[in-house]
Design a protein around this motif. Sequence first.
Motif, PDB file in Angstrom:
ATOM      1  N   ILE A 144       8.446 -31.179  12.700  1.00  6.73           N
ATOM      2  CA  ILE A 144       7.900 -32.535  13.244  1.00  6.73           C
ATOM      3  C   ILE A 144       9.006 -33.492  13.590  1.00  6.73           C
ATOM      4  O   ILE A 144       9.892 -33.887  12.624  1.00  6.73           O
ATOM      5  CB  ILE A 144       6.840 -33.254  12.508  1.00  6.73           C
ATOM      6  CG1 ILE A 144       5.630 -32.584  12.230  1.00  6.73           C
ATOM      7  CG2 ILE A 144       6.569 -34.634  13.249  1.00  6.73           C
ATOM      8  CD1 ILE A 144       4.547 -33.127  11.471  1.00  6.73           C
ATOM      9  N   ILE A 145       9.407 -33.881  14.585  1.00  5.23           N
ATOM     10  CA  ILE A 145      10.435 -34.607  15.063  1.00  5.23           C
ATOM     11  C   ILE A 145      10.212 -36.134  15.447  1.00  5.23           C
ATOM     12  O   ILE A 145       9.059 -36.399  16.093  1.00  5.23           O
ATOM     13  CB  ILE A 145      11.166 -34.008  16.417  1.00  5.23           C
ATOM     14  CG1 ILE A 145      11.558 -32.623  16.204  1.00  5.23           C
ATOM     15  CG2 ILE A 145      12.274 -34.840  17.117  1.00  5.23           C
ATOM     16  CD1 ILE A 145      11.879 -31.835  17.713  1.00  5.23           C
ATOM     17  N   ASP A 146      10.641 -36.810  14.705  1.00  9.13           N
ATOM     18  CA  ASP A 146      10.413 -38.192  14.573  1.00  9.13           C
ATOM     19  C   ASP A 146      11.179 -39.023  15.902  1.00  9.13           C
ATOM     20  O   ASP A 146      10.656 -39.989  16.317  1.00  9.13           O
ATOM     21  CB  ASP A 146      10.638 -38.834  13.158  1.00  9.13           C
ATOM     22  CG  ASP A 146       9.579 -38.966  12.297  1.00  9.13           C
ATOM     23  OD1 ASP A 146       8.515 -38.910  12.945  1.00  9.13           O
ATOM     24  OD2 ASP A 146       9.813 -39.037  11.186  1.00  9.13           O
ATOM     25  N   SER A 147      12.380 -38.568  16.315  1.00  8.62           N
ATOM     26  CA  SER A 147      13.223 -38.896  17.057  1.00  8.62           C
ATOM     27  C   SER A 147      14.360 -38.069  17.642  1.00  8.62           C
ATOM     28  O   SER A 147      14.424 -37.209  16.821  1.00  8.62           O
ATOM     29  CB  SER A 147      13.836 -40.420  16.924  1.00  8.62           C
ATOM     30  OG  SER A 147      14.955 -40.074  15.872  1.00  8.62           O
ATOM     31  N   MET A 148      14.626 -38.284  18.909  1.00 12.06           N
ATOM     32  CA  MET A 148      15.700 -37.116  19.510  1.00 12.06           C
ATOM     33  C   MET A 148      16.272 -37.942  21.030  1.00 12.06           C
ATOM     34  O   MET A 148      15.372 -38.535  21.367  1.00 12.06           O
ATOM     35  CB  MET A 148      15.186 -35.765  19.740  1.00 12.06           C
ATOM     36  CG  MET A 148      13.977 -35.836  20.783  1.00 12.06           C
ATOM     37  SD  MET A 148      13.615 -34.100  21.103  1.00 12.06           S
ATOM     38  CE  MET A 148      12.795 -34.188  22.608  1.00 12.06           C
ATOM     39  N   SER A 149      17.534 -37.616  20.959  1.00 15.27           N
ATOM     40  CA  SER A 149      18.110 -38.211  22.198  1.00 15.27           C
ATOM     41  C   SER A 149      19.460 -37.141  22.417  1.00 15.27           C
ATOM     42  O   SER A 149      19.995 -36.679  21.330  1.00 15.27           O
ATOM     43  CB  SER A 149      18.445 -39.535  22.098  1.00 15.27           C
ATOM     44  OG  SER A 149      19.484 -39.845  21.099  1.00 15.27           O
ATOM     45  N   PRO A 150      19.943 -37.336  23.585  1.00 16.06           N
ATOM     46  CA  PRO A 150      21.234 -36.347  23.480  1.00 16.06           C
ATOM     47  C   PRO A 150      22.410 -36.960  23.035  1.00 16.06           C
ATOM     48  O   PRO A 150      23.258 -36.519  22.504  1.00 16.06           O
ATOM     49  CB  PRO A 150      21.402 -36.620  25.340  1.00 16.06           C
ATOM     50  CG  PRO A 150      20.053 -36.527  25.981  1.00 16.06           C
ATOM     51  CD  PRO A 150      19.390 -37.459  24.780  1.00 16.06           C
ATOM     52  N   GLU A 151      22.245 -38.411  22.736  1.00 11.54           N
ATOM     53  CA  GLU A 151      23.322 -39.145  22.053  1.00 11.54           C
ATOM     54  C   GLU A 151      23.147 -39.174  20.518  1.00 11.54           C
ATOM     55  O   GLU A 151      24.068 -38.868  19.858  1.00 11.54           O
ATOM     56  CB  GLU A 151      23.266 -40.531  22.354  1.00 11.54           C
ATOM     57  CG  GLU A 151      23.432 -40.739  24.185  1.00 11.54           C
ATOM     58  CD  GLU A 151      22.346 -40.757  24.748  1.00 11.54           C
ATOM     59  OE1 GLU A 151      22.249 -40.024  26.102  1.00 11.54           O
ATOM     60  OE2 GLU A 151      21.038 -40.931  24.208  1.00 11.54           O
ATOM     61  N   THR A 152      21.924 -39.175  20.208  1.00 13.84           N
ATOM     62  CA  THR A 152      21.841 -39.336  18.615  1.00 13.84           C
ATOM     63  C   THR A 152      21.312 -37.835  17.847  1.00 13.84           C
ATOM     64  O   THR A 152      21.298 -37.948  16.667  1.00 13.84           O
ATOM     65  CB  THR A 152      20.835 -40.430  18.264  1.00 13.84           C
ATOM     66  OG1 THR A 152      19.670 -40.100  18.815  1.00 13.84           O
ATOM     67  CG2 THR A 152      21.494 -41.757  18.423  1.00 13.84           C
ATOM     68  N   GLY A 153      21.148 -36.930  18.884  1.00 14.86           N
ATOM     69  CA  GLY A 153      20.460 -35.893  18.207  1.00 14.86           C
ATOM     70  C   GLY A 153      19.172 -35.799  17.884  1.00 14.86           C
ATOM     71  O   GLY A 153      18.374 -36.584  18.252  1.00 14.86           O
ATOM     72  N   ILE A 154      18.745 -35.090  16.696  1.00 15.15           N
ATOM     73  CA  ILE A 154      17.237 -34.776  16.343  1.00 15.15           C
ATOM     74  C   ILE A 154      16.835 -35.434  14.805  1.00 15.15           C
ATOM     75  O   ILE A 154      17.822 -34.913  14.060  1.00 15.15           O
ATOM     76  CB  ILE A 154      16.989 -33.515  16.368  1.00 15.15           C
ATOM     77  CG1 ILE A 154      17.110 -32.935  17.857  1.00 15.15           C
ATOM     78  CG2 ILE A 154      15.600 -33.160  15.844  1.00 15.15           C
ATOM     79  CD1 ILE A 154      16.995 -31.465  17.958  1.00 15.15           C
ATOM     80  N   LYS A 155      16.135 -36.078  14.664  1.00 15.02           N
ATOM     81  CA  LYS A 155      15.715 -36.615  13.440  1.00 15.02           C
ATOM     82  C   LYS A 155      14.323 -36.110  12.923  1.00 15.02           C
ATOM     83  O   LYS A 155      13.340 -36.298  14.006  1.00 15.02           O
ATOM     84  CB  LYS A 155      15.742 -38.247  13.194  1.00 15.02           C
ATOM     85  CG  LYS A 155      17.024 -38.683  13.328  1.00 15.02           C
ATOM     86  CD  LYS A 155      17.222 -40.104  13.058  1.00 15.02           C
ATOM     87  CE  LYS A 155      18.701 -40.706  13.373  1.00 15.02           C
ATOM     88  NZ  LYS A 155      19.380 -40.458  14.270  1.00 15.02           N
ATOM     89  N   PHE A 156      14.137 -35.272  11.911  1.00 16.31           N
ATOM     90  CA  PHE A 156      12.914 -34.657  11.592  1.00 16.31           C
ATOM     91  C   PHE A 156      12.220 -35.649  10.371  1.00 16.31           C
ATOM     92  O   PHE A 156      12.833 -36.379   9.868  1.00 16.31           O
ATOM     93  CB  PHE A 156      13.200 -33.325  10.915  1.00 16.31           C
ATOM     94  CG  PHE A 156      13.801 -32.389  11.912  1.00 16.31           C
ATOM     95  CD1 PHE A 156      12.938 -31.582  12.812  1.00 16.31           C
ATOM     96  CD2 PHE A 156      14.907 -31.940  11.978  1.00 16.31           C
ATOM     97  CE1 PHE A 156      13.056 -30.680  13.614  1.00 16.31           C
ATOM     98  CE2 PHE A 156      15.586 -30.938  12.850  1.00 16.31           C
ATOM     99  CZ  PHE A 156      14.573 -30.457  13.568  1.00 16.31           C
ATOM    100  N   ARG A 157      11.016 -35.553  10.386  1.00 15.15           N
ATOM    101  CA  ARG A 157       9.928 -36.368   9.391  1.00 15.15           C
ATOM    102  C   ARG A 157      10.205 -35.391   8.348  1.00 15.15           C
ATOM    103  O   ARG A 157      10.315 -33.977   8.176  1.00 15.15           O
ATOM    104  CB  ARG A 157       8.617 -36.226  10.118  1.00 15.15           C
ATOM    105  CG  ARG A 157       7.805 -36.987   9.034  1.00 15.15           C
ATOM    106  CD  ARG A 157       6.402 -37.058   9.852  1.00 15.15           C
ATOM    107  NE  ARG A 157       6.374 -37.970  10.867  1.00 15.15           N
ATOM    108  CZ  ARG A 157       5.634 -37.956  12.014  1.00 15.15           C
ATOM    109  NH1 ARG A 157       4.310 -37.390  11.734  1.00 15.15           N
ATOM    110  NH2 ARG A 157       5.542 -38.732  12.960  1.00 15.15           N
ATOM    111  N   ASN A 158      10.221 -36.131   7.063  1.00  9.94           N
ATOM    112  CA  ASN A 158      10.295 -35.236   5.731  1.00  9.94           C
ATOM    113  C   ASN A 158       9.105 -34.844   5.331  1.00  9.94           C
ATOM    114  O   ASN A 158       8.056 -35.498   5.680  1.00  9.94           O
ATOM    115  CB  ASN A 158      11.115 -36.127   4.729  1.00  9.94           C
ATOM    116  CG  ASN A 158      12.391 -36.279   5.158  1.00  9.94           C
ATOM    117  OD1 ASN A 158      13.045 -35.424   5.655  1.00  9.94           O
ATOM    118  ND2 ASN A 158      12.864 -37.533   5.044  1.00  9.94           N
TER     119      ASN A 158
END
Length: 191
Positions: free
Chosen positions: A177-191
Amino acid sequence: MDLLKERIQKDGLVLPGNILKVGSFLNHQIDIDLLEKMGEEFAKLYSTEPVTKILTIEASGIAIACAVARVIRVPVVFAKKGKTDNIAEDCFVTSVYSYTHAKNYNVIVSKQYLSEQDHLLLVDDFLANGSALSGLVDIARQAGAIICGACIAIEKGFQEGGQLLRDKGLRIESLAIIDSMSPETGIKFRN
């Protein structure tokens, strides 16, 4: 599933417009070892459910559905995007919106493959706004089948589809589950 998250971080490409490209390993070119492990994980998550068939939508969900079906030993039925000459007139039909292609599709399943005796596991590669999964739910309900739950490889948790469907009582198991993503900051997953 850590293995899938690692692969998304390594080989996934975030494009403008909240698009995650995973074609190098999941839905254009397929890493069979990863796919098998995903199938095993989904089968384990639903091991107590009396699944009789797996339902997905062509095309990207088919490989994942087959990986799950191989482990739990049930048939895969997939909704086709449009009518073909080799499908009888008697079909379940629903409309889904494709985020990737920015258009609506009528998807169909021949009535001979689903019935009220079926206990279905719904499978797809992505869950974002929930249109494809809602379409599978609609087809299952038209057939009178029981829905055991849904298997999603990658869920965009920052979009509303997953929450809306969970609020309606659908059990959804997503491997990443991805909580946020952008070309600049990359991908942050839900724990």
